[in-house]
Design an enzyme around this catalytic site. Structure first.
Site, short mmCIF file in Angstrom:
data_model
loop_
_atom_site.label_atom_id
_atom_site.label_comp_id
_atom_site.label_asym_id
_atom_site.label_seq_id
_atom_site.Cartn_x
_atom_site.Cartn_y
_atom_site.Cartn_z
N CYS A 180 0.81 -1.21 0.00
CA CYS A 180 0.00 0.00 0.00
C CYS A 180 0.85 1.27 0.00
O CYS A 180 0.39 2.33 -0.38
CB CYS A 180 -0.99 0.00 1.15
SG CYS A 180 -0.33 -0.62 2.68
N HIS B 141 19.07 -0.41 -2.34
CA HIS B 141 17.67 0.00 -2.16
C HIS B 141 16.81 -1.18 -1.68
O HIS B 141 16.09 -1.07 -0.70
CB HIS B 141 17.11 0.57 -3.46
CG HIS B 141 15.70 1.03 -3.35
ND1 HIS B 141 15.37 2.21 -2.71
CD2 HIS B 141 14.54 0.47 -3.72
CE1 HIS B 141 14.05 2.35 -2.72
NE2 HIS B 141 13.52 1.29 -3.32
#
Lengths: 443, 294
Positions: free
Chosen positions: A50, A99
């Protein structure tokens, strides 16, 4: 091959964009197939939660890869490329690896150290694995990323302490009672906040829930939710004797739980420790209650205090976590380097040349009367054989390095010739090569 | 052999110090590092084994009747403190890792007692006739077990007190290391009460074995008037009260711990009678032979 990540997250994109660009589970398999169908995309994983949507790919060319991903997202979600480009961020190479490692260690999360992201990363990877979207590089990358996340969780306190009011209540309770397993909790009031806290308590092992409320029906409704019992508001003190944890949040303008009440309750429960949480404002529980022996009582400010301190602690833990991530990125990059084709070729050539020289020396001893011209011929002959044998594999390896699944061939070349990691090659792999070469010659 | 004893002694001390550092680092560290656990637990285990070896080699070197002096008794106390702590850590490892914080108190305590024992190393006197009995051997071993577990119980009472103080002053004091690293009240109280039950059992046996031996000796007919024995009985009463108020009145935690702390003070006083030359002058006792053995 190049590892690339393209994504958008709560840091770069507003919610309107985030809710458009999602890949829910139902369409994930299809979208992975579409994505890996792009010419420069070798492997792909789509992480869609989300708060973020990220696409990890291994591409033959970095620029083409980025272009393909952008094209894919804009096509799949029928979005304008220019709008999309505004919100997308790209990382490639080591920066992409870092990342992902930071994401799976929840260092990039909205709430630092939250626990869900690890599961989400694992799920995204599992899905891609099942759809055959991944191969050697992303398999290794994601497994390594999950490992890094696990290390960060176990070696730092990043996820240990509570950062929400309702969880802080659980954390505090666990300082009085070691575990909440099998405990009884009493809820005074039936509001939203109470419900949230009670859910946390139940998921942490609280066995029995007693609910009381001025309107009895609401108490019953809430009690049913936790398979507990509802009691009348007029006589809830009688039931408090059985409760270990009491949470109160009513709209009452004055204290409904006073020192006298609790003194009596404590006597009945033989001074067994009891834990009060008052989340109502104005407060329901007289603060003087906390002075009673074996009574531990907290209000909303105390909980907020805990949350604030814990947030600071998480920031400190994150510094240690960054170091862990950095060292894991180093480990992974070292492995990745062994997949490159150029160093492999030079190692292969060097080792072959070493063998040639050794064997030549050995046989020259049997030819003491050899002339200069003969020696030159012999040198040329052996060199030519070696080069001819190696020529095709080397050309093929170079070719395949630019193809989608090329590194798989490179991998197998490395395996067949038993070539170790570049650092250790000089001693370790030379004997292996001799064995491999001497056999066909001997036969 | 005596050389070996000395080497083992100092090795044990080094292990104890390393273990103390390990457990302190475990408490102080921001992150969970395996090296702290390794150093703490490994050092403690090694120190325990080495201390037992010290007792053994010394007995081999000097003969049992010559070794049963203050040095050996201190070494056994030190070993038992570590041993009981390791036992607790092993039993509670699954329930609460934070029990490790106890090591930060126990290991330095064991090291100090062991180091203090060094000053009595040369003090070897053969046992008197009255002491050469199996009953005395059991009596002293039980006493040492009781003393060692009392020390552990005291540390747990201290932990409980620190944690409760933190929990009661939440609005004034930010939750810090105590909150994060010390065990919960329930666990501290639970282990504390079990340790005291253990200690109380051995204290009972100490009194019983002592009485049995005293009855064997006609010259000790008035043993029950001895100040040390009376004091030991007082210790027994205090620890007994701890167990009594817990079970009958439900006094857990803070109120019960008052008895744990009081008991320890009385126990120390009991220990000093017969072992401190100053106290010995005021209160002569049958337990005064070879300082530390009393």
């Amino acid at each position: 091959m190049h590892i690339i990540v393209a994504g958008l997250s709560h840091k770069t994109a507003p919610v309107e964009i985030r809710e458009t660009v999602t890949f829910p589970e139902q369409i994930l398999s299809d979208s992975l197939h579409v994505l890996t169908g792009y010419p420069s995309v070798c492997e792909a994983v789509i992480l869609s939660t989300c708060n973020r949507m990220e696409i990890y790919v291994v591409a033959t060319d970095p620029e083409k890869g980025k272009d393909n991903i952008t094209q894919f997202i804009s096509d799949y979600h029928t979005l304008d490329r220019d709008t999309l480009q505004k919100y997308l961020y790209f990382h490639e190479g080591t920066s992409a690896i870092r990342h992902l490692f930071r994401v799976s260690s929840s260092l990039d999360s909205m709430v630092l150290g939250e626990a869900q992201i690890q599961g989400q990363v694992k799920k995204a990877y599992d899905m891609a694995f099942e759809c055959q979207g991944t191969a050697a590089v992303l398999n290794r990358l994601f497994r390594h990323a999950l490992l890094a996340g696990k290390r960060v969780r176990s070696e730092t306190e990043i996820g240990e302490s509570a950062v929400s009011i309702s969880y802080a209540a659980v954390e505090l309770a666990k300082k009085v009672f070691e575990t909440l397993d099998g405990r009884t909790a009493m809820l005074i009031g039936a509001g939203e906040m109470i419900e949230l806290t009670a859910t946390h308590l139940v998921s942490n092992g609280v066995k029995h829930v007693i609910v009381t409320n001025r309107t009895f029906e609401r108490a019953e409704a809430l009690a049913e939710q936790y398979k507990g019992t509802a009691v009348k508001f007029s006589d809830f003190f009688d039931h408090m004797v059985h409760a270990d944890i009491v949470i109160s949040s009513t709209g009452a303008p004055h204290h409904i739980v006073t020192k006298d009440h609790i003194s009596k309750v404590m006597q009945k429960r033989k001074h067994k420790p009891i834990f009060f949480i008052d989340i109502a404002v104005p407060r329901d529980i007289d603060p003087a209650v906390a002075k009673i022996y074996n009574v531990f009582a907290y209000d909303i400010d105390d909980l907020d205090n805990v949350v604030q301190t814990n947030l600071e602690e998480r920031k400190k833990a994150a510094e240690i976590a960054e170091d862990i991530v950095e060292s894991e990125v180093g480990n992974f990059s070292a492995w990745l380097a062994t997949l490159e084709v150029a160093p492999l070729i030079s190692t292969l050539r060097r080792e072959a040349e070493e063998i040639r020289q050794k064997e030549l020396e050995k046989y020259l001893r049997k030819l003491p009367n050899i002339t200069e011209a003969e020696l030159n011929t012999l040198n040329a002959l052996t060199s030519a054989i070696i080069n001819k044998i190696l020529h095709k594999p080397i050309v093929k390896a170079k070719e395949s390095a630019n193809r989608k699944d090329g590194y798989l061939h490179v991998e197998s070349l490395r395996y067949l010739f038993d070539i170790q990691d570049e650092e250790a090659e000089s001693e370790a792999s030379a004997p292996g090569l001799i064995e491999l070469h001497s056999k066909p010659i001997g036969d | 052999m005596e050389q070996l004893t000395i080497i083992l002694f100092w090795l044990a001390l080094v292990c104890g110090v390393l273990s103390s550092l390990g457990y302190s680092a475990y408490y102080a560290a921001k992150a969970d590092r395996w090296i702290h656990n390794f150093l703490g637990f490994g050092g403690a285990t090694l120190a325990f084994i080495l201390l037992l070896a010290v007792i053994f080699t010394r007995a081999l070197a000097l003969g049992v009747t010559n070794t049963a002096g203050p040095f050996t008794v201190s070494i056994i106390i030190s070993a038992f403190i570590i041993g009981i702590f390791l036992l607790i850590e092993a039993i509670y490892a699954g329930r609460s890792r934070k029990v490790k914080a106890l090591g930060m108190f126990m290991l330095p305590m064991a090291v100090v007692i062991q180091y203090a024992a060094w000053h009595t190393y040369k003090l070897t006197r053969p046992l008197t006739e009255q002491l050469r009995s199996v009953w005395v051997g059991i009596h002293v071993t039980f006493a040492v077990l009781a003393y060692a577990s009392m020390t552990v119980a005291l540390a747990l009472a201290l932990i409980y007190w620190l944690q409760e103080r933190q929990l009661r002053n939440m609005h004034k004091k930010k939750p810090g290391k105590i909150f994060r690293k010390l065990p919960s009240l329930e666990v501290a109280d639970d282990i504390g009460s079990k340790t005291i039950a253990f200690s109380f059992t051995f204290l009972t046996l100490v009194l019983a074995t002592g009485a049995i031996r005293a009855e064997m000796l006609p010259q000790w007919a008035a043993w029950y008037q001895d100040p040390k024995i009376l004091m030991a009985a007082a210790t027994w009463v205090v620890y007994g009260s701890y167990l009594l108020v817990r079970t009958t009145l439900g006094w857990q935690g803070k109120r019960a711990n008052i008895f744990a702390i009081l008991g320890f003070v009385v126990a120390i006083a009991t220990y000093l009678i017969g072992n401190s030359s100053f106290v010995q002058q005021i209160l002569p006792t049958v337990h005064s032979y070879g300082g530390g053995l009393g």
